[in-house]
Design a protein around this motif. Sequence first.
Motif, PDB file in Angstrom:
ATOM      1  N   TYR A  29     -44.175 -48.600 -36.980  1.00 16.72           N
ATOM      2  CA  TYR A  29     -43.930 -47.548 -35.815  1.00 16.72           C
ATOM      3  C   TYR A  29     -43.103 -46.886 -35.544  1.00 16.72           C
ATOM      4  O   TYR A  29     -42.212 -45.942 -35.208  1.00 16.72           O
ATOM      5  N   LEU A  30     -41.799 -48.445 -35.572  1.00 12.47           N
ATOM      6  CA  LEU A  30     -40.703 -48.070 -34.066  1.00 12.47           C
ATOM      7  C   LEU A  30     -39.731 -47.886 -35.238  1.00 12.47           C
ATOM      8  O   LEU A  30     -38.706 -47.731 -35.296  1.00 12.47           O
ATOM      9  N   LEU A  31     -39.929 -48.029 -36.774  1.00  7.66           N
ATOM     10  CA  LEU A  31     -38.526 -47.163 -37.794  1.00  7.66           C
ATOM     11  C   LEU A  31     -38.858 -45.701 -37.736  1.00  7.66           C
ATOM     12  O   LEU A  31     -38.242 -44.567 -38.491  1.00  7.66           O
ATOM     13  N   LEU A  32     -40.296 -45.120 -37.159  1.00 11.01           N
ATOM     14  CA  LEU A  32     -40.540 -43.284 -36.938  1.00 11.01           C
ATOM     15  C   LEU A  32     -39.827 -42.842 -36.310  1.00 11.01           C
ATOM     16  O   LEU A  32     -39.019 -43.413 -34.930  1.00 11.01           O
ATOM     17  N   GLU A  33     -39.310 -42.110 -36.349  1.00 13.14           N
ATOM     18  CA  GLU A  33     -38.269 -40.422 -36.108  1.00 13.14           C
ATOM     19  C   GLU A  33     -39.574 -40.332 -34.421  1.00 13.14           C
ATOM     20  O   GLU A  33     -40.680 -40.141 -35.202  1.00 13.14           O
ATOM     21  N   PRO A  34     -39.014 -40.159 -32.988  1.00 12.66           N
ATOM     22  CA  PRO A  34     -39.308 -39.110 -32.320  1.00 12.66           C
ATOM     23  C   PRO A  34     -40.604 -38.389 -33.260  1.00 12.66           C
ATOM     24  O   PRO A  34     -41.965 -38.605 -32.583  1.00 12.66           O
ATOM     25  N   PRO A  35     -40.561 -37.299 -32.954  1.00 11.62           N
ATOM     26  CA  PRO A  35     -42.130 -36.309 -34.015  1.00 11.62           C
ATOM     27  C   PRO A  35     -42.705 -37.101 -34.632  1.00 11.62           C
ATOM     28  O   PRO A  35     -44.085 -37.017 -34.542  1.00 11.62           O
ATOM     29  N   LEU A  36     -42.331 -37.449 -35.879  1.00 14.83           N
ATOM     30  CA  LEU A  36     -43.122 -38.913 -36.297  1.00 14.83           C
ATOM     31  C   LEU A  36     -44.011 -39.423 -35.962  1.00 14.83           C
ATOM     32  O   LEU A  36     -45.437 -39.517 -35.667  1.00 14.83           O
ATOM     33  N   ALA A  37     -43.294 -40.234 -34.825  1.00 11.66           N
ATOM     34  CA  ALA A  37     -44.575 -41.464 -33.616  1.00 11.66           C
ATOM     35  C   ALA A  37     -45.329 -40.103 -33.110  1.00 11.66           C
ATOM     36  O   ALA A  37     -46.000 -40.615 -33.098  1.00 11.66           O
ATOM     37  N   THR A  38     -45.107 -39.478 -32.202  1.00  9.76           N
ATOM     38  CA  THR A  38     -45.397 -38.232 -31.432  1.00  9.76           C
ATOM     39  C   THR A  38     -46.914 -37.842 -33.068  1.00  9.76           C
ATOM     40  O   THR A  38     -48.139 -38.124 -32.130  1.00  9.76           O
ATOM     41  N   ALA A  39     -46.459 -37.530 -33.311  1.00 15.92           N
ATOM     42  CA  ALA A  39     -47.759 -37.167 -33.906  1.00 15.92           C
ATOM     43  C   ALA A  39     -48.437 -38.257 -35.217  1.00 15.92           C
ATOM     44  O   ALA A  39     -49.409 -38.127 -34.508  1.00 15.92           O
ATOM     45  N   PHE A  40     -48.153 -39.172 -35.512  1.00 14.65           N
ATOM     46  CA  PHE A  40     -49.055 -40.485 -35.951  1.00 14.65           C
ATOM     47  C   PHE A  40     -49.857 -40.758 -34.094  1.00 14.65           C
ATOM     48  O   PHE A  40     -51.197 -40.851 -35.255  1.00 14.65           O
ATOM     49  N   ARG A  41     -49.417 -40.575 -33.468  1.00 14.30           N
ATOM     50  CA  ARG A  41     -50.531 -41.456 -32.034  1.00 14.30           C
ATOM     51  C   ARG A  41     -51.411 -40.076 -31.720  1.00 14.30           C
ATOM     52  O   ARG A  41     -52.426 -40.399 -32.049  1.00 14.30           O
ATOM     53  N   LYS A  42     -50.979 -38.804 -31.897  1.00 18.83           N
ATOM     54  CA  LYS A  42     -51.441 -37.460 -31.517  1.00 18.83           C
ATOM     55  C   LYS A  42     -52.765 -37.651 -33.075  1.00 18.83           C
ATOM     56  O   LYS A  42     -54.125 -37.663 -32.334  1.00 18.83           O
ATOM     57  N   LEU A  43     -52.223 -37.659 -33.684  1.00 20.98           N
ATOM     58  CA  LEU A  43     -53.617 -37.346 -35.135  1.00 20.98           C
ATOM     59  C   LEU A  43     -54.994 -38.666 -35.263  1.00 20.98           C
ATOM     60  O   LEU A  43     -55.453 -38.258 -35.735  1.00 20.98           O
ATOM     61  N   SER A  44     -53.949 -39.801 -33.867  1.00 20.23           N
ATOM     62  CA  SER A  44     -55.437 -40.803 -34.348  1.00 20.23           C
ATOM     63  C   SER A  44     -56.449 -40.525 -33.689  1.00 20.23           C
ATOM     64  O   SER A  44     -58.100 -41.235 -34.008  1.00 20.23           O
ATOM     65  N   TRP A  45     -56.266 -39.397 -32.991  1.00 15.57           N
ATOM     66  CA  TRP A  45     -57.704 -38.487 -32.342  1.00 15.57           C
ATOM     67  C   TRP A  45     -58.471 -37.945 -32.460  1.00 15.57           C
ATOM     68  O   TRP A  45     -59.501 -37.597 -32.201  1.00 15.57           O
ATOM     69  N   VAL A  46     -57.917 -37.656 -33.906  1.00 16.52           N
ATOM     70  CA  VAL A  46     -59.507 -37.197 -35.027  1.00 16.52           C
ATOM     71  C   VAL A  46     -59.667 -38.286 -35.316  1.00 16.52           C
ATOM     72  O   VAL A  46     -58.935 -38.864 -36.217  1.00 16.52           O
ATOM     73  N   GLU A  47     -61.267 -38.640 -35.773  1.00 16.21           N
ATOM     74  CA  GLU A  47     -61.865 -39.234 -36.633  1.00 16.21           C
ATOM     75  C   GLU A  47     -62.898 -38.236 -37.455  1.00 16.21           C
ATOM     76  O   GLU A  47     -62.766 -37.730 -36.551  1.00 16.21           O
ATOM     77  N   PRO A  48     -63.605 -38.855 -38.159  1.00 19.18           N
ATOM     78  CA  PRO A  48     -63.303 -39.861 -39.530  1.00 19.18           C
ATOM     79  C   PRO A  48     -62.226 -39.272 -39.848  1.00 19.18           C
ATOM     80  O   PRO A  48     -61.122 -40.350 -41.171  1.00 19.18           O
ATOM     81  N   ASP A  49     -62.037 -38.584 -40.390  1.00 18.50           N
ATOM     82  CA  ASP A  49     -61.069 -37.443 -41.022  1.00 18.50           C
ATOM     83  C   ASP A  49     -60.496 -36.955 -41.196  1.00 18.50           C
ATOM     84  O   ASP A  49     -61.221 -35.539 -39.413  1.00 18.50           O
ATOM     85  N   ILE A  50     -59.116 -36.212 -41.651  1.00 11.79           N
ATOM     86  CA  ILE A  50     -58.160 -34.491 -40.528  1.00 11.79           C
ATOM     87  C   ILE A  50     -58.456 -33.923 -41.734  1.00 11.79           C
ATOM     88  O   ILE A  50     -57.603 -34.104 -42.304  1.00 11.79           O
ATOM     89  N   GLY A  51     -58.519 -32.792 -41.734  1.00  9.23           N
ATOM     90  CA  GLY A  51     -58.258 -31.628 -41.947  1.00  9.23           C
ATOM     91  C   GLY A  51     -56.627 -30.819 -41.617  1.00  9.23           C
ATOM     92  O   GLY A  51     -56.326 -31.322 -40.496  1.00  9.23           O
ATOM     93  N   LEU A  52     -56.534 -29.588 -42.117  1.00 10.44           N
ATOM     94  CA  LEU A  52     -54.848 -29.517 -42.090  1.00 10.44           C
ATOM     95  C   LEU A  52     -54.694 -28.393 -40.737  1.00 10.44           C
ATOM     96  O   LEU A  52     -53.891 -28.645 -39.898  1.00 10.44           O
ATOM     97  N   ALA A  53     -55.780 -27.230 -40.176  1.00 10.75           N
ATOM     98  CA  ALA A  53     -56.571 -26.680 -39.497  1.00 10.75           C
ATOM     99  C   ALA A  53     -56.553 -28.426 -37.975  1.00 10.75           C
ATOM    100  O   ALA A  53     -56.002 -27.465 -37.035  1.00 10.75           O
ATOM    101  N   SER A  54     -56.916 -28.590 -38.037  1.00 16.07           N
ATOM    102  CA  SER A  54     -57.388 -29.601 -37.156  1.00 16.07           C
ATOM    103  C   SER A  54     -56.087 -31.077 -36.284  1.00 16.07           C
ATOM    104  O   SER A  54     -55.811 -30.967 -35.674  1.00 16.07           O
ATOM    105  N   ALA A  55     -55.350 -31.123 -37.917  1.00 19.61           N
ATOM    106  CA  ALA A  55     -54.207 -31.711 -37.941  1.00 19.61           C
ATOM    107  C   ALA A  55     -53.098 -30.378 -36.928  1.00 19.61           C
ATOM    108  O   ALA A  55     -52.335 -31.098 -35.934  1.00 19.61           O
ATOM    109  N   ALA A  56     -53.030 -29.161 -37.181  1.00 16.48           N
ATOM    110  CA  ALA A  56     -52.089 -28.278 -36.338  1.00 16.48           C
ATOM    111  C   ALA A  56     -52.342 -27.698 -35.066  1.00 16.48           C
ATOM    112  O   ALA A  56     -52.260 -27.593 -34.814  1.00 16.48           O
ATOM    113  N   ALA A  57     -53.903 -28.068 -34.993  1.00 16.94           N
ATOM    114  CA  ALA A  57     -54.345 -27.693 -33.762  1.00 16.94           C
ATOM    115  C   ALA A  57     -54.012 -29.415 -32.478  1.00 16.94           C
ATOM    116  O   ALA A  57     -53.799 -28.505 -31.541  1.00 16.94           O
ATOM    117  N   VAL A  58     -54.343 -29.861 -32.867  1.00 15.44           N
ATOM    118  CA  VAL A  58     -53.934 -31.002 -32.521  1.00 15.44           C
ATOM    119  C   VAL A  58     -52.222 -31.643 -31.951  1.00 15.44           C
ATOM    120  O   VAL A  58     -51.328 -31.673 -30.351  1.00 15.44           O
TER     121      VAL A  58
END
Length: 659
Positions: A176-205
């Motif tokens: 995680y610490l090696l991620l660039e800031p935009p990628l780290a933010t995406a990593f955190r936010k996308l974790s609130w979608v489960e069990p899997d993530i569709g592209l539209a859901s990813a874009a919305a979040v």
Amino acid sequence: MPASPSDILADFLTTLGVRPEAVPKDLPGRSALFRTITADKRLLLLLDNARDDAQVQPLLPGSPDCAVLVTSRTMLSSVPSVLHLALDVFSKDEAISLLDSVIGPARRAAQNDQAELLVEACGRLPLAVRIAAAQLVSAPHRPIGDLVRRLADDRVGITALRTRTVAIEQVFELGYLLLEPPLATAFRKLSWVEPDIGLASAAAVLGLPDDQAERLAESLVDQALLESTAPGRYRFHDLVRAFARRTSLRRGPAERAAARQRLLTLLLGRARTAFALAVPGDPVAEVFGGALPARPVFKDLPHARRWARTDTPAAIALAAAVATDAKANANAPTAPTPDTAEATETAELRSAIDLLIALSPLGLGAFGGRAEEAARLLIAAAVERGDRAAEGRSRFLLGTVLLARARLDEAGDQARRAARACQEAGDRAVHRQALNDLGLIAQAEGRHEEAIAAFDESAALARRLGHRSGEVASTANAALSRIRSGHAAEAAATCRRLLAEPADNPTATADAGMTAYVHYVLGLAYQVLDRLDDAAAQLRSCIDRAGPAGDLDRESAARSRLADVLRLLGRVDEAVQHAERALALATKGGRQRERALAHLVLANAMTARGDHAAARQHEEQAHLLLGPQSAPESAVATLLPTAPTEPAATARPVTPPEA
């Protein structure tokens, strides 16, 4: 920090006999000297946990007699290689084998059920299983189930996987610490979608266009922090998701709240649109509040059904999370919640309930266990908050799920309580559907006069509300009860009237799903009246409408019925073909009742063909599938998910009930 290739090469060179003062100062010089020294050697190099291609390239030896084994979280696409091998998590047997090697097979075997739960709680991740096993070794009398409970506890969870020397969270932290800031933010936010993530859901979040969201998701896949399960679909490993969520919450609750609200807005908007396609003629904006999305989301109903099949699990998980937090906040011993926050929580809870109700006509019943659990959580949250309107809708939701699962007594209790709550709250749309549910339950239990009364009341209320599809469905349900109570001619007349109304009344909206159901009921009436050719024609009309709409359950039931009619007409080979197709559709749709009906009809057809061995096999399969209670065959109006299903077999061996 990852080791630099220059420092690694210095270690390699001194190990190979180069004096420290003779080691070149720069990276190109060290790499060239390393290739020269290894040109006539046979070496096997293990480069573990490589960061990227740039770290690996200077470390490659210069001889074809040398081999290099590289492990990395990322795909090293530019490194010349003979073989790229993606390592998955352990299988269950492999994970158990690792556990055995550490704690001993006897201890594991004595608590085998808990051991299997433990390796699943570790996500079968080798390091996680190894850490859990080390904890058990250090506490030889500790029950395995105790560690399983700690891992399942949201307050402990991933932090429980640690020893004095290693913690699974620390390993994830390195990546995680090696991620660039935009990628780290995406990593955190996308974790609130489960069990899997569709592209539209990813874009919305993420609040980004689809193409930008996809680039970020694919970058996380490259970093092995996200898995790509199909084009445009992603999934976190359970432990990685837990780490990402803890990392997000360390920044405060705002990131989670925003992600959840964006996801709920997207899913509810799409579910409303899909609902409008599934049951045209009902005022969706009135039922769910708000307007439909301005832009078309789905090109047709089959497209909407495909979306629902993939995104319903995420909707169920989201609704359960909203309910859990709403109940917890209602019980929290803190200062009074500001009015605006209270209103937001109430709106979010009601939206989560409406989301699952809107998905009901699109196959929610196929997710029975998870949908039931979510509905019960929503009820608990509504009751805790004293929200009678939300309670009525959530009890209705639970009743529909229980009805689809043939748990009639429980479904009836929830439908009655939903009807009372909705009536008190002035929620006439859901009150009407609860009445329809009570009719379905009475019908399934053979109380046909009571069922007809409930259906007629529901249809009358639908008429006053302008709910055309609801009126048609409840009226057709009443017609089915009339068939079963010996009034098939009256039922046939009702169905003919319903089919004629769209042509006679320009304001009447034609609903393909409900029209298909009316053809189905009319086919049953004609079969009872011994008008078999007419019955076959009506059932074919049902199939012609249900098939293109992607309604697997209804098409399956109609093909089963048609197969039985064709058998009675002596067209046995055609009967077998339709019954086999019905079974395939029922299996794909996941509905147990339709599968049982198809097996029953196939048993009859095989008997007529003279294949008694096959007939017995299908009969046995049908009786295995049929439970002690029966889900109703009736179409579920407006808000209810299930398609027509056959009742359980009676004492007659394999004769379908209405035949």
